[in-house]
Write an enzyme that holds these catalytic residues in place. Structure first.
Site, short mmCIF file in Angstrom:
data_model
loop_
_atom_site.label_atom_id
_atom_site.label_comp_id
_atom_site.label_asym_id
_atom_site.label_seq_id
_atom_site.Cartn_x
_atom_site.Cartn_y
_atom_site.Cartn_z
N GLY A 173 -0.14 -7.47 -4.29
CA GLY A 173 -1.43 -7.02 -4.83
C GLY A 173 -2.01 -8.05 -5.78
N ARG A 197 0.38 -9.24 2.30
CA ARG A 197 1.71 -8.63 2.37
C ARG A 197 2.17 -8.86 3.80
NH1 ARG A 197 1.66 -5.21 -2.38
NH2 ARG A 197 -0.32 -4.18 -2.74
#
Ligand code: F6P
Length: 329
Positions: free
Chosen positions: A18, A79
């Site tokens: 993130g 990710r």
């Protein structure tokens, strides 16, 4: 802490997981300190995704102009499920070796550091981690880049909500980020004067919250704010509002702050932390240290082995919850 002896000429930097306000300030520090030390610095786009897809390009001093104040990450992030498999990591290591990258700086959270540790263990690519996540949940560092900004962003929203809550004599439930950790919730709750704070680490229940609100009403309070972390314990904000309504008949308005906490211009504290950590990461690589994260202990920067960082959990402080509850009477 691992050591390596080969001389490094070219380093790579990437952001992963993130995004967090201040990541750009950390990239800037890595690039500018690296170049000042006669290193070539390459940026890897989209974290481990770009490492596998070979999105690796040189960065110059001027590429860093006007980014210290910007949220997000100019290198983008990602990710990568492919990097979790050995074949993905082998592909990434081949790309790094082909680009003659001697060492890496990884700016991210614990998942990113597990990947960094694996790159060193399996492919002997030296990596130093810099903790960048709004959650502040990285073992071995008191503070992570982005946490201070996220707390201030959430606090600004809560102050606004308090105005309308007070005008209408309402109960509000405000959900902040932190799936597995209550750092944002406990800090924002204490700083925002919340009546009750739900965190994954705490043991507050809906029943306790109802009792506290009723006591507060008895003392003449007409509006209340409950803060909850987005974790499932004891439920998401709408579930809590439902449970409060069913068990007490009280109506609660819900506000989910969500991803706005991840954006925005970093605070001075985050810019300074990111600049110091980015510089220290390059310095550690130049001294031959790797498989470590740069953390903070109070005001001091420390080097923590990645193995320790990834195998331990950092829990938010429960004493902040009890203090907040005393102060919100
Ligand atoms: O790790 C930072 C974080 O913002 C958490 O607080 C949150 O649970 C998660 O990331 C959300 O991730 P995504 O943006 O992938 O939905």
């Amino acid at each position: 802490m691992a050591q390596f002896s080969q001389k490094i000429k070219r380093i790579g930097v990437f952001t992963s997981g993130g995004d967090a306000p201040g990541m750009n300030a950390a990239i800037r520090a890595v690039v500018r300190v690296g170049i000042a030390q006669n290193l070539e610095v390459y940026g890897i786009q989209n974290g481990y995704v770009g490492m596998i897809e070979n999105k690796i390009h040189p960065l110059q001093l001027r590429d860093m102009a006007n980014i210290i104040q910007r949220g997000g990450t100019i290198l983008k992030t990602g990710r990568s499920s492919e990097f979790m498999k050995a074949e993905g990591r082998t592909k990434a290591a081949q790309n790094l070796k082909a680009a003659q990258i001697d060492a890496l700086v990884c700016i991210g959270g614990d998942g990113s550091f597990r990947g960094a540790h694996a790159l060193w263990e399996e492919h002997q690519i030296p990596v130093v981690g810099v903790p960048g996540t709004i959650d502040n949940d990285i073992y071995g560092s008191d503070k992570t880049i982005g946490f201070d900004t996220a707390v201030n962003t959430a606090l600004e929203a809560i102050d606004r909500i308090r105005d309308t809550a007070a005008s209408h004599d309402r109960l509000f439930i405000v959900e902040v980020m932190g799936r597995n950790s209550g750092f944002i919730a406990s800090h924002v709750g204490l700083a925002g004067g919340a009546e009750e704070i739900f965190t994954p680490e705490g043991n507050t229940t809906v029943e306790k919250a109802i009792d506290r609100i009723k006591e507060a009403i008895g003392r003449g309070k007409t509006s209340s704010i409950l803060i909850t972390a987005e974790g499932q314990k004891p439920g998401r904000a709408y579930d809590l509002a439902d449970a409060i309504r069913k068990k007490s008949g009280m109506d609660a308005k819900v506000c989910i702050l969500g991803h706005q906490q991840r954006g925005g211009s970093p605070t001075a504290a985050d810019r300074i932390l990111a600049s110091r950590m980015g510089a220290a990461a390059v310095d550690s690589l130049l001294k031959g240290y790797c498989d470590i994260m740069i953390g903070t202990e109070g005001e001091r920067l420390v080097q923590v082995p990645l193995d320790l960082v990834t195998k331990n959990e950092k829990k938010s402080q429960l004493d902040l919850l009890s203090l907040a509850s005393i102060l919100a009477t």
